[in-house]
Write a protein that holds these residues in place. Sequence first.
Motif, short mmCIF file in Angstrom:
data_model
loop_
_atom_site.label_atom_id
_atom_site.label_comp_id
_atom_site.label_asym_id
_atom_site.label_seq_id
_atom_site.Cartn_x
_atom_site.Cartn_y
_atom_site.Cartn_z
N GLY A 33 -19.62 14.82 -19.85
CA GLY A 33 -18.68 13.87 -20.65
C GLY A 33 -18.56 12.43 -20.12
O GLY A 33 -18.45 11.46 -20.67
N ASP A 88 -19.03 9.52 -22.72
CA ASP A 88 -19.83 9.74 -23.84
C ASP A 88 -19.11 9.48 -25.36
O ASP A 88 -19.57 9.79 -26.14
CB ASP A 88 -20.35 11.13 -23.78
CG ASP A 88 -19.46 12.23 -23.93
OD1 ASP A 88 -18.28 11.77 -24.26
OD2 ASP A 88 -19.84 13.31 -23.70
N TYR A 104 -11.97 8.24 -23.65
CA TYR A 104 -11.53 8.87 -22.31
C TYR A 104 -12.46 9.54 -21.58
O TYR A 104 -12.33 9.95 -20.43
CB TYR A 104 -10.17 9.93 -22.78
CG TYR A 104 -10.70 10.96 -23.56
CD1 TYR A 104 -10.88 10.82 -25.00
CD2 TYR A 104 -11.36 12.21 -22.98
CE1 TYR A 104 -11.48 11.90 -25.80
CE2 TYR A 104 -11.80 12.97 -23.73
CZ TYR A 104 -11.84 13.15 -25.28
OH TYR A 104 -12.30 13.97 -25.93
N HIS A 105 -13.66 9.62 -22.18
CA HIS A 105 -14.92 10.18 -21.53
C HIS A 105 -15.90 9.00 -21.89
O HIS A 105 -16.04 8.38 -22.94
CB HIS A 105 -15.41 11.44 -22.22
CG HIS A 105 -14.78 12.63 -21.66
ND1 HIS A 105 -14.58 13.87 -22.51
CD2 HIS A 105 -14.49 12.88 -20.37
CE1 HIS A 105 -13.74 14.68 -21.55
NE2 HIS A 105 -13.89 14.15 -20.45
N CYS A 155 -20.66 16.01 -27.02
CA CYS A 155 -19.76 17.07 -26.09
C CYS A 155 -19.83 18.65 -26.48
O CYS A 155 -19.63 19.27 -25.55
CB CYS A 155 -18.22 16.75 -26.70
SG CYS A 155 -17.90 15.19 -26.88
N ARG A 204 -10.59 10.86 -16.93
CA ARG A 204 -10.83 12.30 -16.55
C ARG A 204 -11.55 12.19 -15.09
O ARG A 204 -11.02 13.65 -14.57
CB ARG A 204 -11.78 12.92 -17.77
CG ARG A 204 -11.04 12.92 -19.00
CD ARG A 204 -9.72 13.59 -18.96
NE ARG A 204 -9.31 13.92 -20.32
CZ ARG A 204 -9.64 14.92 -21.32
NH1 ARG A 204 -10.54 15.63 -20.83
NH2 ARG A 204 -8.71 14.82 -22.43
N ASP A 263 -11.26 24.76 -26.12
CA ASP A 263 -12.28 23.80 -25.85
C ASP A 263 -13.56 24.03 -25.10
O ASP A 263 -14.27 23.25 -24.87
CB ASP A 263 -11.56 22.50 -25.11
CG ASP A 263 -10.78 21.67 -25.72
OD1 ASP A 263 -10.99 21.57 -26.85
OD2 ASP A 263 -9.86 21.09 -25.41
N ARG A 317 -7.79 23.06 -19.43
CA ARG A 317 -9.29 23.36 -19.48
C ARG A 317 -9.89 23.94 -18.04
O ARG A 317 -11.00 24.42 -17.99
CB ARG A 317 -10.04 22.13 -19.69
CG ARG A 317 -9.74 21.56 -21.19
CD ARG A 317 -11.02 20.77 -21.63
NE ARG A 317 -12.22 21.23 -21.74
CZ ARG A 317 -13.07 20.75 -22.04
NH1 ARG A 317 -13.33 19.38 -22.09
NH2 ARG A 317 -14.39 21.44 -22.35
N MET A 369 -6.44 14.60 -30.49
CA MET A 369 -6.17 15.92 -30.74
C MET A 369 -5.11 16.19 -31.91
O MET A 369 -4.23 15.47 -31.67
CB MET A 369 -5.81 16.58 -29.47
CG MET A 369 -7.24 16.85 -28.53
SD MET A 369 -7.09 17.80 -27.11
CE MET A 369 -7.37 19.37 -27.81
N ASN A 428 -18.94 19.30 -20.83
CA ASN A 428 -17.88 19.09 -19.54
C ASN A 428 -18.01 20.11 -18.35
O ASN A 428 -17.31 19.57 -17.53
CB ASN A 428 -16.57 18.94 -20.19
CG ASN A 428 -16.47 17.82 -21.27
OD1 ASN A 428 -15.97 18.21 -22.14
ND2 ASN A 428 -16.44 16.66 -20.84
N ALA A 473 -10.49 17.67 -32.09
CA ALA A 473 -10.16 18.01 -30.79
C ALA A 473 -10.78 16.94 -29.91
O ALA A 473 -10.74 16.85 -28.58
CB ALA A 473 -10.98 19.27 -30.18
N ILE A 480 -4.51 16.92 -25.00
CA ILE A 480 -4.92 16.21 -23.83
C ILE A 480 -5.63 14.98 -24.15
O ILE A 480 -6.00 14.13 -23.05
CB ILE A 480 -5.72 17.25 -22.98
CG1 ILE A 480 -6.92 17.78 -23.55
CG2 ILE A 480 -4.72 18.50 -22.33
CD1 ILE A 480 -7.77 18.57 -22.75
N ASN A 481 -5.93 14.59 -25.38
CA ASN A 481 -6.42 13.28 -25.73
C ASN A 481 -5.86 12.85 -27.13
O ASN A 481 -5.30 13.57 -27.84
CB ASN A 481 -7.96 13.35 -25.40
CG ASN A 481 -8.47 14.05 -26.60
OD1 ASN A 481 -8.43 13.61 -27.83
ND2 ASN A 481 -9.34 14.87 -26.69
N1 ARG Z 1 -10.39 18.46 -26.35
C1 ARG Z 1 -11.39 18.08 -25.02
C2 ARG Z 1 -10.98 17.41 -24.13
O1 ARG Z 1 -9.94 16.47 -24.24
C3 ARG Z 1 -12.45 17.32 -25.55
C4 ARG Z 1 -13.63 17.01 -24.65
C5 ARG Z 1 -14.84 16.02 -25.58
N2 ARG Z 1 -16.27 16.29 -24.49
C6 ARG Z 1 -16.61 15.27 -24.14
N3 ARG Z 1 -17.52 15.31 -23.65
N4 ARG Z 1 -16.38 13.97 -24.65
O2 ARG Z 1 -11.37 17.53 -22.89
#
Ligand code: ARG
Length: 286
Positions: free
Chosen positions: A140, A188, A185-186, A281, A157, A84, A109, A46, A90, A275, A42-43
């Motif tokens: 996140g 953080d 994508y986040h 995270c 997201r 996850d 998730r 991964m 998150n 991941a 999903i990102n």
């Molecule tokens: N595999 C998780 C996702 O895509 C990773 C989450 C990472 N978390 C973050 N706070 N950046 O949701």
Amino acid sequence: FKGETEVTESNGDRDKMSRAIGKLLPRVLMVPPKYFKVEYNINPWMGGVVDQPKAQRQWDDLRKAIEKAGVPVQTLEPVDGLPDMVFVCNSGIVHNNKVFQSKFRHKERQGEEQHYIKWFKENGFDIQGADSKLCFEGGGDACFSTPDTLWAGFGPRTDKAVYEQIAKLGKFDTVLCELALPNFYHLDTCFCPVDETTALWYPPAFSEKTRKEMSVRLPHLIAISDAEANAFVCNAITIRNTVISPIGIAKETVNKLSDRGFNVVECDMSEFMKAGGACQCLVLKL
Ligand code: ARG
């Protein structure tokens, strides 16, 4: 923040400054990586096979680094089939005794949500956001640099409009931060406040408007390189005078942080990077 000694005049500005983050961090929540693996995509990061014992060691080291820096760690039991869940950051955004719960963008998730809500309830949090239809991925995308400033990431997201509801958690300024690159994508993954005026950031990850706004508000921004961004260096946690970051931080960045009164502790996060996550995270600030 209970348990901290009063600041005295002789401690100087630097101590007062770095204490701001410590005040926001009386304790943190983590979820052990017992069932952590890469099972879906999903990102863009991964992929690969997680070495579970290695992931456990890396997680233990991070936990120790956080405790050593002076913040107690609480844990929440992981659930088999929710790989996850280790990225508990998150689960929501906490403000005093209130939490605004997450609503994950991806169905993979969404099963985590009920477990977080249960924990928040059992631990006496006033839970907000139950009726929200908007996507929101907690710490996140949203983070307080001080009790009066919320940095509010949106795009991949989190839906921008959710911050109108989150604003009702208390009295603070919301700074909307538009994310512009799929790999970041986040919020953080590309931004890490370390005190009221300083943050690590990766400028290409933001829209021009956001870049301007950050530059005005944070006179001591420290831009990181492409290589550092790809090592997830912004996915760091600040506890008082310590910045805990994934390995790969450049000497130059360490020096800039040191000029601002911070020391850096590096943690190997290789298994979690498979991941698309690292230090920050893995931690929910309570
Ligand atoms: N595999 C998780 C996702 O895509 C990773 C989450 C990472 N978390 C973050 N706070 N950046 O949701």
